[in-house]
Design an enzyme around this catalytic site. Structure first.
Site, PDB file in Angstrom:
ATOM      1  N   HIS A 107     -41.876   2.157 -22.097  1.00 14.85           N
ATOM      2  CA  HIS A 107     -40.508   2.101 -22.617  1.00 14.85           C
ATOM      3  C   HIS A 107     -40.388   0.897 -23.531  1.00 14.85           C
ATOM      4  CE1 HIS A 107     -36.128   2.020 -22.717  1.00 14.85           C
ATOM      5  NE2 HIS A 107     -36.197   3.285 -22.342  1.00 14.85           N
ATOM      6  N   HIS A 144     -38.694  10.260 -27.492  1.00 11.55           N
ATOM      7  CA  HIS A 144     -37.358   9.933 -26.960  1.00 11.55           C
ATOM      8  C   HIS A 144     -37.002  11.019 -25.932  1.00 11.55           C
ATOM      9  CE1 HIS A 144     -33.448   8.235 -26.760  1.00 11.55           C
ATOM     10  NE2 HIS A 144     -32.956   8.561 -27.944  1.00 11.55           N
ATOM     11  N   ASP A 156     -38.102   9.973 -17.489  1.00 11.23           N
ATOM     12  CA  ASP A 156     -38.576  11.326 -17.790  1.00 11.23           C
ATOM     13  C   ASP A 156     -39.774  11.745 -16.960  1.00 11.23           C
ATOM     14  OD1 ASP A 156     -36.677  11.835 -19.709  1.00 11.23           O
ATOM     15  OD2 ASP A 156     -37.783  10.697 -21.205  1.00 11.23           O
TER      16      ASP A 156
HETATM   17  N1  ACO Z   1     -49.431   5.970 -22.680  1.00 12.95           N
HETATM   18  C1  ACO Z   1     -50.476   5.209 -23.052  1.00 12.95           C
HETATM   19  N2  ACO Z   1     -50.374   4.074 -23.760  1.00 12.95           N
HETATM   20  C2  ACO Z   1     -49.146   3.688 -24.082  1.00 12.95           C
HETATM   21  C3  ACO Z   1     -47.998   4.422 -23.726  1.00 12.95           C
HETATM   22  C4  ACO Z   1     -48.173   5.605 -22.979  1.00 12.95           C
HETATM   23  N3  ACO Z   1     -47.134   6.350 -22.621  1.00 12.95           N
HETATM   24  N4  ACO Z   1     -46.899   3.796 -24.202  1.00 12.95           N
HETATM   25  C5  ACO Z   1     -47.350   2.700 -24.846  1.00 12.95           C
HETATM   26  N5  ACO Z   1     -48.695   2.641 -24.763  1.00 12.95           N
HETATM   27  C6  ACO Z   1     -49.561   1.561 -25.283  1.00 12.95           C
HETATM   28  C7  ACO Z   1     -49.726   1.662 -26.780  1.00 12.95           C
HETATM   29  O1  ACO Z   1     -50.855   2.447 -27.132  1.00 12.95           O
HETATM   30  C8  ACO Z   1     -49.893   0.208 -27.165  1.00 12.95           C
HETATM   31  O2  ACO Z   1     -51.202  -0.165 -26.829  1.00 12.95           O
HETATM   32  P1  ACO Z   1     -52.005  -1.220 -27.778  1.00 12.95           P
HETATM   33  O3  ACO Z   1     -51.295  -2.527 -27.584  1.00 12.95           O
HETATM   34  O4  ACO Z   1     -53.399  -1.189 -27.264  1.00 12.95           O
HETATM   35  O5  ACO Z   1     -51.889  -0.704 -29.180  1.00 12.95           O
HETATM   36  C9  ACO Z   1     -48.964  -0.519 -26.194  1.00 12.95           C
HETATM   37  O6  ACO Z   1     -48.894   0.323 -25.033  1.00 12.95           O
HETATM   38  C10 ACO Z   1     -47.563  -0.754 -26.740  1.00 12.95           C
HETATM   39  O7  ACO Z   1     -47.048   0.504 -27.182  1.00 12.95           O
HETATM   40  P2  ACO Z   1     -45.986   0.705 -28.327  1.00 12.95           P
HETATM   41  O8  ACO Z   1     -46.121   2.078 -28.895  1.00 12.95           O
HETATM   42  O9  ACO Z   1     -46.066  -0.445 -29.292  1.00 12.95           O
HETATM   43  O10 ACO Z   1     -44.626   0.566 -27.513  1.00 12.95           O
HETATM   44  P3  ACO Z   1     -43.214   1.039 -27.994  1.00 12.95           P
HETATM   45  O11 ACO Z   1     -42.236   0.148 -27.336  1.00 12.95           O
HETATM   46  O12 ACO Z   1     -43.153   1.150 -29.472  1.00 12.95           O
HETATM   47  O13 ACO Z   1     -43.108   2.523 -27.405  1.00 12.95           O
HETATM   48  C11 ACO Z   1     -42.522   4.427 -26.177  1.00 12.95           C
HETATM   49  C12 ACO Z   1     -42.279   2.928 -26.409  1.00 12.95           C
HETATM   50  C13 ACO Z   1     -42.301   5.211 -27.479  1.00 12.95           C
HETATM   51  C14 ACO Z   1     -41.527   4.942 -25.138  1.00 12.95           C
HETATM   52  C15 ACO Z   1     -43.954   4.618 -25.672  1.00 12.95           C
HETATM   53  O14 ACO Z   1     -44.161   3.909 -24.469  1.00 12.95           O
HETATM   54  C16 ACO Z   1     -44.324   6.090 -25.495  1.00 12.95           C
HETATM   55  O15 ACO Z   1     -44.741   6.737 -26.475  1.00 12.95           O
HETATM   56  N6  ACO Z   1     -44.196   6.639 -24.240  1.00 12.95           N
HETATM   57  C17 ACO Z   1     -44.450   8.040 -23.995  1.00 12.95           C
HETATM   58  C18 ACO Z   1     -43.247   8.856 -24.404  1.00 12.95           C
HETATM   59  C19 ACO Z   1     -42.091   8.687 -23.441  1.00 12.95           C
HETATM   60  O16 ACO Z   1     -42.248   8.753 -22.232  1.00 12.95           O
HETATM   61  N7  ACO Z   1     -40.890   8.502 -24.008  1.00 12.95           N
HETATM   62  C20 ACO Z   1     -39.672   8.382 -23.230  1.00 12.95           C
HETATM   63  C21 ACO Z   1     -39.022   7.079 -23.480  1.00 12.95           C
HETATM   64  S1  ACO Z   1     -37.656   6.885 -22.400  1.00 12.95           S
HETATM   65  C22 ACO Z   1     -36.452   7.864 -23.016  1.00 12.95           C
HETATM   66  O17 ACO Z   1     -36.331   8.160 -24.176  1.00 12.95           O
HETATM   67  C23 ACO Z   1     -35.540   8.359 -22.024  1.00 12.95           C
END
Ligand code: ACO
Length: 428
Positions: A305, A266, A363
């Site tokens: 996201h 987050h 971010d």
């Molecule tokens: N890098 C690589 N792969 C990713 C990323 C990433 N940043 N984000 C998601 N994925 C992939 C997952 O591995 C998953 O792949 P799969 O289908 O092969 O298993 C798929 O994309 C879906 O991912 P989920 O984790 O199910 O998506 P979710 O909606 O739960 O997660 C989140 C969203 C937590 C923001 C995620 O994208 C993440 O961890 N991003 C990096 C951290 C980040 O930048 N957070 C800031 C969010 S914005 C904010 O708070 C202001």
């Protein structure tokens, strides 16, 4: 009158239930599941992937189109034409202020910026190397112990006073966390400065020299504040609402929001994104790093996201702000920025990211701007918390003022042991 649309849920045992379909002013319709208890059942939706937890009129996001509105106003327009206090007023009250309302609001916030002197003593209890987010969780929560005169949550005037106190004091508390960490003396707020200038003064000023804010850098930080001010029912806002649903006071609720924001999935992502860029170090290593992401060794921080399945509109504004700040500071050839651009280009042309609809989020670029402004990495999430305070307070205020408001209480799908009898110690 239009006929109420419904969804019919039919169970395999023949029972069925008609559930109303509700429409908002924007966004997808929702099925009102409240009647489900008639069947003695609940919905199962871990992480709330398909659940609207409340009604709200504050912020709207269309993740597929990459839209973000505060009270109906597109974020790009607010970032370009508005200022942070005006956005605070808008989020809290629902409308943009007129000139008099704006001046009154700004005056009231300015009159609440000092913290109780006793509060400053809290800092001595922390280790000097404490993470400033740890300090924020503690000190913001501690505000509840100082402002008893505004804690009646059923009194709208108390709620307004608490909101003003939070908006006004959190920058001071944040700057004090930084000063304590670095060993410099705390700086009292100065009423001659605007909100953002004042924060920069409390962060970077010293008693020895006059502080002269740079308007380009002030504007960049102001934009960061505006972009982070609210984002509907994210993890930290939902935490604030859940804490507040029990009747807890707003200072305690905002402290719970700060705790939820801290995590790297987050608000901690901007710190993590910058660390990632530093770890990659050079544009020549981007391909190798992206290969590791695709092998699921680590995630690309600042990418992806839960709601945006398109470009996060805040990321575009932030990228533009990067150009402006780096130009002002004559850092046009900034290595981290070039690396970030290369990383974005590589990821957006790679099927792994395209198929999963992973785009840069706010971010991804904010860390570069914050670094250029001289904000240390461990303060990045604090800046986010500072800006998001208005969102948390507005959402909390909306919830408390809602006649339908009840304590939040999710249920569970129990998969533990069935009933069994206690076994004495000598027979285990
Ligand atoms: N890098 C690589 N792969 C990713 C990323 C990433 N940043 N984000 C998601 N994925 C992939 C997952 O591995 C998953 O792949 P799969 O289908 O092969 O298993 C798929 O994309 C879906 O991912 P989920 O984790 O199910 O998506 P979710 O909606 O739960 O997660 C989140 C969203 C937590 C923001 C995620 O994208 C993440 O961890 N991003 C990096 C951290 C980040 O930048 N957070 C800031 C969010 S914005 C904010 O708070 C202001």
């Amino acid at each position: 009158m239009e006929k109420q649309r419904t969804a019919i849920l039919t169970l395999d045992d023949g029972r069925s239930l008609e559930l109303p379909i509700l429409s908002g002013s924007l966004g997808p319709d929702v099925v009102d599941m409240r009647g489900l208890s008639k069947l003695g059942m609940f919905t199962y939706d871990p992480a709330f992937m398909a659940t609207a937890s409340c009604t709200s009129g504050i912020t709207f996001i269309d993740g597929d189109k990459g839209l973000l509105y505060y009270r109906g106003y597109p974020i790009e327009q607010l970032a370009e034409k508005s200022d942070f206090l005006e956005v605070c007023y808008l989020l809290l009250n629902g409308e943009l202020p007129n000139a008099q309302q704006k001046a009154d609001f700004s005056y009231k916030v300015t009159m609440h910026t000092m913290v109780h002197d006793q509060l400053a003593r809290f800092y001595n209890g922390f280790r000097r190397d404490a993470h400033p987010m740890a300090v924020m969780v503690g000190v913001v929560g501690a505000l509840s112990a100082f402002y008893h005169d505004s804690l009646d949550i059923n009194n709208p005037e108390h709620r307004e006073t608490s909101a003003l106190r939070l908006i006004a004091k959190v920058p001071n508390i944040a700057a004090m966390a930084y000063k304590y960490n670095t060993g410099y003396p705390f700086m009292f707020p100065q009423n001659k400065f605007g909100y953002v200038e004042n924060f920069m003064y409390m962060m970077f000023g010293t008693p020895c020299e006059e502080y002269v804010p740079n308007p380009v850098l002030v504007r960049a930080l102001e934009r960061i504040f505006i972009l982070h001010a609210d984002h509907e029912q994210n993890a930290s806002t939902s935490t604030v609402r859940l804490a507040g649903s029990s009747g807890a006071n707003p200072f305690a609720c905002v402290a719970s929001g700060i705790a939820a924001l801290w995590g790297p999935a987050h608000g901690g992502a901007n710190e993590a994104a910058l660390k990632m860029l530093e770890e990659i170090g050079d544009a020549s290593r981007v391909k190798e790093y992206v290969a590791g992401v695709k092998d699921k060794k680590y995630r690309l921080m600042g990418f992806g996201h839960r709601v945006y399945k398109n470009m996060d509109p805040r990321a575009s504004v932030m990228r533009q702000t990067c150009y402006e700040v780096l130009k002002e500071l004559k850092l046009e050839n900034n290595k981290l920025f070039e690396l970030a651009l290369e990383l974005e280009r590589t990821a957006l042309s790679d099927p792994y990211f395209v198929e999963r609809k992973l785009y840069p989020n706010v971010d991804f670029y904010s860390g570069i701007v914050l670094r250029a402004l001289g904000i240390p990495t461990n303060m990045f999430t604090v800046i986010f918390a500072l800006a998001r305070t208005i969102g948390w307070v507005s959402q909390w205020n909306e919830m408390v003022g809602d006649a339908e408001q009840k304590i939040g209480r999710p249920r569970q799908l129990y998969r533990g042991a069935a009933k069994r009898d206690f076994v004495p110690l000598d027979r285990r």
